[in-house]
Design a protein around this motif. Structure first.
Motif, short mmCIF file in Angstrom:
data_model
loop_
_atom_site.label_atom_id
_atom_site.label_comp_id
_atom_site.label_asym_id
_atom_site.label_seq_id
_atom_site.Cartn_x
_atom_site.Cartn_y
_atom_site.Cartn_z
N GLN A 41 0.85 -1.18 0.00
CA GLN A 41 0.00 0.00 0.00
C GLN A 41 0.89 1.23 0.00
N PHE B 279 -10.38 10.84 -0.74
CA PHE B 279 -9.27 9.96 -1.10
C PHE B 279 -8.04 10.77 -1.47
N HIS C 215 -0.14 8.99 -8.64
CA HIS C 215 0.22 8.09 -9.74
C HIS C 215 -0.58 6.78 -9.73
N MET C 216 -1.86 6.88 -9.83
CA MET C 216 -2.78 5.75 -9.96
C MET C 216 -2.90 4.92 -8.69
N ARG C 217 -2.32 5.38 -7.56
CA ARG C 217 -2.47 4.70 -6.29
C ARG C 217 -3.33 5.55 -5.37
N PHE C 218 -4.30 4.89 -4.75
CA PHE C 218 -5.24 5.60 -3.91
C PHE C 218 -5.19 5.06 -2.48
N GLY C 219 -5.43 5.96 -1.52
CA GLY C 219 -5.59 5.51 -0.15
C GLY C 219 -6.97 4.91 0.06
N ALA C 220 -7.24 4.47 1.28
CA ALA C 220 -8.51 3.82 1.60
C ALA C 220 -9.62 4.82 1.85
N TYR D 256 -10.56 0.43 -11.73
CA TYR D 256 -10.24 0.20 -10.33
C TYR D 256 -11.31 -0.71 -9.73
N MET E 61 -12.23 0.33 1.70
CA MET E 61 -10.88 -0.03 1.28
C MET E 61 -10.42 0.92 0.17
N GLU E 62 -9.10 0.86 -0.10
CA GLU E 62 -8.57 1.71 -1.16
C GLU E 62 -9.03 1.24 -2.53
N LEU E 63 -8.94 2.13 -3.49
CA LEU E 63 -9.19 1.75 -4.87
C LEU E 63 -7.95 1.00 -5.37
N GLN F 230 -7.97 12.42 -12.73
CA GLN F 230 -8.75 11.40 -13.42
C GLN F 230 -10.23 11.75 -13.26
#
Lengths: 106, 112
Positions: A2, A89, A93-98, B35, B41-43, B101
């Motif tokens: 993560q 959120f 770079h295409m990573r997201f938190g919860a 996604y 939870m996270e994506l 996005q």
């Protein structure tokens, strides 16, 4: 793995007060960060962003702060309004938190 | 105005069925993404595309497949759905991988 973490699943604040949402990241290559807001039954919508060459970006009631040495960013909402109640959120770079569910009480 | 569409919005199907989740955007964006998100939870990025005939797998291993034959269309297919595929699927597009996005409303899939 993560790479973007939001450790607070929820936050409740009173209308008119400040909301502070936090986010940590692990990848030092990340150089652009975004915050999104999500209402139920809708997709996330872009809120505000910050480049790693800055340590602060402000847009109306929303300000994002970036601390590169700590790999930490935060979103401040002042003053908070009931309409701000949503899930927020943090992303890079295409990573997201919860996400953090913000509730603003009238 | 962002225009990105996903159909269906909700889908309940039985195990073993083949399904395709549709995603279309009218903004002319080259970059598109899928996604998967479970509640709280996270994506998780499962697929992305940088343009026509370009598709890549994301961080989260997925049994789904995607195609990008046209710029505006990025469908996701599950050949044989299982209960473990129950989740929300979000499609997004962007001008480049650093810009914001734009997300569709999502498809909530339930596999019985």
């Amino acid at each position: 793995d993560q790479q973007v973490k939001q450790n607070s699943p929820s936050l409740s604040v009173q209308e008119g007060r400040i909301s502070i949402l936090n986010c940590d990241y692990t990848n030092s290559m990340f150089d652009y960060f975004l915050w999104y807001k999500k209402y139920p039954a809708e997709g996330p919508t872009f809120l505000i962003s910050i480049s790693s060459i800055k340590d602060k970006n402000e847009d109306g009631r929303f300000t994002v702060f970036l601390n590169k040495s700590a790999k930490h960013l935060s979103l401040h909402i002042v003053p908070s309004q009931p309409g701000d109640s949503a899930v927020y959120f943090c992303a890079a770079h295409m990573r997201f938190g919860a996400g953090t569910r913000l509730t603003v009480k009238p | 105005e962002a225009d990105i569409y996903q159909t269906p919005r909700y889908l309940v199907i039985g195990t073993g069925k083949k399904i395709t989740l549709e995603c279309s955007q009218t903004m002319g964006h080259d970059k598109m993404y899928w996604y998967q998100q479970d509640p709280g939870m996270e994506l998780h990025l499962i697929h992305y595309s940088y343009g026509v005939n370009s598709t890549e797998k994301g961080d989260l291993s997925s049994e789904s497949t995607v195609s990008r034959i046209r710029t505006e269309h990025f469908p996701l297919t599950l050949e044989s759905a299982r209960p473990s595929h129950t989740s929300q699927y979000l499609c997004a597009s962007s001008e480049d991988s650093y810009n914001e996005q734009f997300f569709g409303p999502g498809t909530r899939l339930t596999v019985l």
